[in-house]
Design a protein around this motif. Structure first.
Motif, PDB file in Angstrom:
ATOM      1  N   MET A  50       8.308   4.952 -12.066  1.00 46.83           N
ATOM      2  CA  MET A  50       9.025   4.138 -11.093  1.00 46.83           C
ATOM      3  C   MET A  50      10.323   3.545 -11.605  1.00 46.83           C
ATOM      4  N   TYR A  68      13.585   5.308 -10.134  1.00 46.11           N
ATOM      5  CA  TYR A  68      13.870   5.411  -8.703  1.00 46.11           C
ATOM      6  C   TYR A  68      15.167   4.673  -8.360  1.00 46.11           C
ATOM      7  N   TYR A 127      10.695   1.735  -3.970  1.00 42.87           N
ATOM      8  CA  TYR A 127       9.461   2.388  -3.551  1.00 42.87           C
ATOM      9  C   TYR A 127       8.347   1.344  -3.604  1.00 42.87           C
ATOM     10  N   LYS A 161       4.386   0.831  -3.538  1.00 47.29           N
ATOM     11  CA  LYS A 161       3.122   1.539  -3.689  1.00 47.29           C
ATOM     12  C   LYS A 161       1.976   0.549  -3.763  1.00 47.29           C
ATOM     13  N   GLU A 163      -1.176   4.952  -3.559  1.00 48.28           N
ATOM     14  CA  GLU A 163      -0.579   5.400  -2.304  1.00 48.28           C
ATOM     15  C   GLU A 163       0.850   4.878  -2.149  1.00 48.28           C
ATOM     16  N   LEU A 164       1.740   5.755  -1.714  1.00 46.33           N
ATOM     17  CA  LEU A 164       3.110   5.351  -1.392  1.00 46.33           C
ATOM     18  C   LEU A 164       3.113   4.781   0.020  1.00 46.33           C
ATOM     19  N   ILE A 170       9.493   3.621   1.478  1.00 47.99           N
ATOM     20  CA  ILE A 170      10.696   3.805   0.670  1.00 47.99           C
ATOM     21  C   ILE A 170      11.803   3.047   1.360  1.00 47.99           C
ATOM     22  N   SER A 194      12.824  -2.964   0.272  1.00 49.21           N
ATOM     23  CA  SER A 194      11.797  -2.092   0.833  1.00 49.21           C
ATOM     24  C   SER A 194      11.229  -2.773   2.066  1.00 49.21           C
ATOM     25  N   HIS A 238       6.088  -2.440  -6.667  1.00 51.25           N
ATOM     26  CA  HIS A 238       7.344  -1.844  -6.225  1.00 51.25           C
ATOM     27  C   HIS A 238       8.372  -1.989  -7.337  1.00 51.25           C
TER      28      HIS A 238
END
Length: 231
Positions: free
Chosen positions: A124, A127, A131, A133, A147-148, A151, A157, A180
């Protein structure tokens, strides 16, 4: 007309200065970033050595952190980097990324924020958008899945509690950890981060799924809401 060479090739360097021989003799930790990259690409061009070409590639990336973000097409914009070299570089970087995140989820037990950082940091931290998650855990704090959820943009986010808990309920999770990243590299929570976390915790309390922590991933650093006293 014979081309006049204006650089020293790796083969013309003293043996102790050649990247491959240097790595064999002293170990990988004694080899510079450019030398490691030169070992991967193996050869330079008619005008520059593999080390000089590697230095040019690193310069284009601006930092080692940004190197994995260069596409094959962007690498090929540099003279001396063709399709083969571009693919070699991307393959090596992807292999490193996979090795860093190769811990099997079913064998992973989360007992501290550091466990979460070890699990997701290398993935991460690179990125360029936020993101969000969620790590789903069973009653033994073992990871069910990651799990995502969403985005976002460069610096925000968008996440709603229902998106988190719908998947948590579906996979029979006992608790969750929110994670995140901050593309800026600074993991300090924003006011929005704090407000969103409070809403998610309240929703979890109603449903009966505990939010154990909210982790923010930065550049080699992380912030834990639990460690910071915000949970």
């Amino acid at each position: 007309m014979k081309f006049k060479k204006d650089h020293v090739t790796i083969k013309e360097l003293p043996e102790e200065e050649r990247p491959r021989e240097k790595m064999i003799r002293f170990g990988a930790e004694r080899v510079s970033n450019a030398e490691l990259l030169a070992i991967i690409i193996r050869t330079g061009s008619r005008r520059e050595s593999a080390i000089a070409l590697a230095e040019k590639i690193l310069s284009k990336a601006e930092s080692l952190r940004e190197l994995p973000l260069l596409t094959i097409e962007e690498l090929m914009e540099l003279n001396g980097v063709g399709l083969a070299k571009g693919v070699q570089i991307k393959a090596a970087l992807e292999l490193g990324r996979r090795m860093a995140s190769s811990i099997k989820q079913e064998d992973k037990n989360v007992s501290s924020p550091k466990d979460v950082a070890d699990y997701l940091m290398e993935e991460m931290r690179y990125y360029q958008k936020e993101y969000f998650k969620v790590i789903l855990l069973n009653t033994k704090n073992q990871i069910i899945s990651t799990e995502l959820i969403s985005i976002g943009s460069l610096n925000s986010s968008i996440v709603h509690p229902r998106e988190i808990f719908s998947v948590a309920i579906k996979k029979v999770s006992a608790s969750v950890i929110l994670v995140h990243n901050h593309p800026s590299g600074d993991p300090t929570p924003s006011r929005e981060d704090i407000e969103v976390t409070k809403r998610i915790i309240q929703a979890g309390d109603i449903i009966g799924i505990t939010v154990l922590d909210h982790m923010i991933i930065g550049e080699g650093r992380y912030y834990s809401f639990r460690e910071g006293g915000l949970i």
